[in-house]
Write an enzyme that holds these catalytic residues in place. Structure first.
Site, mmCIF file in Angstrom:
data_model
loop_
_atom_site.group_PDB
_atom_site.id
_atom_site.type_symbol
_atom_site.label_atom_id
_atom_site.label_comp_id
_atom_site.label_asym_id
_atom_site.label_seq_id
_atom_site.Cartn_x
_atom_site.Cartn_y
_atom_site.Cartn_z
ATOM 1 N N ARG A 103 -32.780 -7.557 -4.302
ATOM 2 C CA ARG A 103 -32.924 -6.531 -3.274
ATOM 3 C C ARG A 103 -33.206 -5.197 -3.946
ATOM 4 N NH1 ARG A 103 -30.650 -4.783 1.908
ATOM 5 N NH2 ARG A 103 -31.568 -2.727 2.186
ATOM 6 N N ARG A 113 -37.218 -7.222 2.734
ATOM 7 C CA ARG A 113 -36.239 -7.371 1.660
ATOM 8 C C ARG A 113 -35.925 -8.837 1.406
ATOM 9 N NH1 ARG A 113 -34.428 -5.405 6.260
ATOM 10 N NH2 ARG A 113 -33.772 -3.500 6.309
ATOM 11 N N ASP A 116 -30.420 -9.141 2.819
ATOM 12 C CA ASP A 116 -29.668 -8.080 3.465
ATOM 13 C C ASP A 116 -28.314 -8.671 3.842
ATOM 14 O OD1 ASP A 116 -29.225 -5.568 4.550
ATOM 15 O OD2 ASP A 116 -30.178 -6.041 6.467
ATOM 16 N N ASP A 118 -25.048 -7.386 5.474
ATOM 17 C CA ASP A 118 -24.396 -6.269 6.161
ATOM 18 C C ASP A 118 -22.970 -6.631 6.535
ATOM 19 O OD1 ASP A 118 -26.522 -4.501 6.083
ATOM 20 O OD2 ASP A 118 -27.311 -5.128 8.031
#
Length: 187
Positions: A103, A113, A116, A118
């Site tokens: 990333r 990307r 990810d 989160d």
């Protein structure tokens, strides 16, 4: 503690034990081996000391949120875990996993990307720091988070935003497609 004895002692507090808290992660990839990247993130979370993966949603293919109009579609999942770790440690781990999968943060917001990861929610924690905001400030309006989350945890609520079931109805889920042909290994 609900003991009628006013002199009762909370043994967990005395022994230094920390309570388990529910953690919600949203994981996505739209570059390279998307499924392999998402699987790798799940494996890395499962290998994290003091993180217990409890449930994983199905894989969903989703339209990119924001970013360049020619961005490839994402594969997204939600992972439910339990942990005793602090939110700052959990977000540091998420960044480390993203970094391990190439990333890059080149300043393009919502750009394509490889991975990810989160951190969406840690128990009922509300954190408003420059580098960490909980619950995730946009999770309540993102169908690529809400749809898979609702699949694995339909009674959950986002602190200050409402029940997942109510939020998923309000979100535009037209670009969120369940991919039953793609499976995340839960080992």
């Amino acid at each position: 503690m609900s003991s009628p004895n006013p002199h009762a002692i909370d043994a967990d507090t005395l022994s230094g034990m920390k309570p388990l808290r529910k953690v919600v992660y949203s994981i996505g990839s739209n570059l390279g081996d998307r499924l392999g990247n998402v699987q790798g993130a799940v494996d890395a979370l499962s290998d994290t000391p003091d993180v217990i993966v409890v449930d994983i949603s199905s894989v969903y293919e989703t339209k990119p949120f924001g970013g360049p109009p020619d961005s490839p579609q994402f594969l997204n999942i939600v992972v439910i875990a339990e942990t005793t770790l602090e939110p700052a440690t959990l977000v540091e781990r998420a960044f480390a996993i993203e970094d391990a999968y190439g990333r890059t943060r080149d300043g393009e917001r919502w750009g394509p990307r490889t991975l990810d990861v989160d951190l969406i929610m840690v128990g009922n924690a509300v954190v408003d720091q420059e580098d960490l905001k909980l619950p995730h400030p946009m999770a309540h309006e993102r169908a690529f988070v809400l749809v898979p989350w609702y699949e694995v945890d339909p009674t959950e609520e986002i602190v200050g935003k409402g029940a997942i079931g109510d939020l998923v109805v309000k979100a535009d889920a037209s670009g969120v497609v369940r991919r039953d042909d793609l499976v995340i290994d839960r080992d």
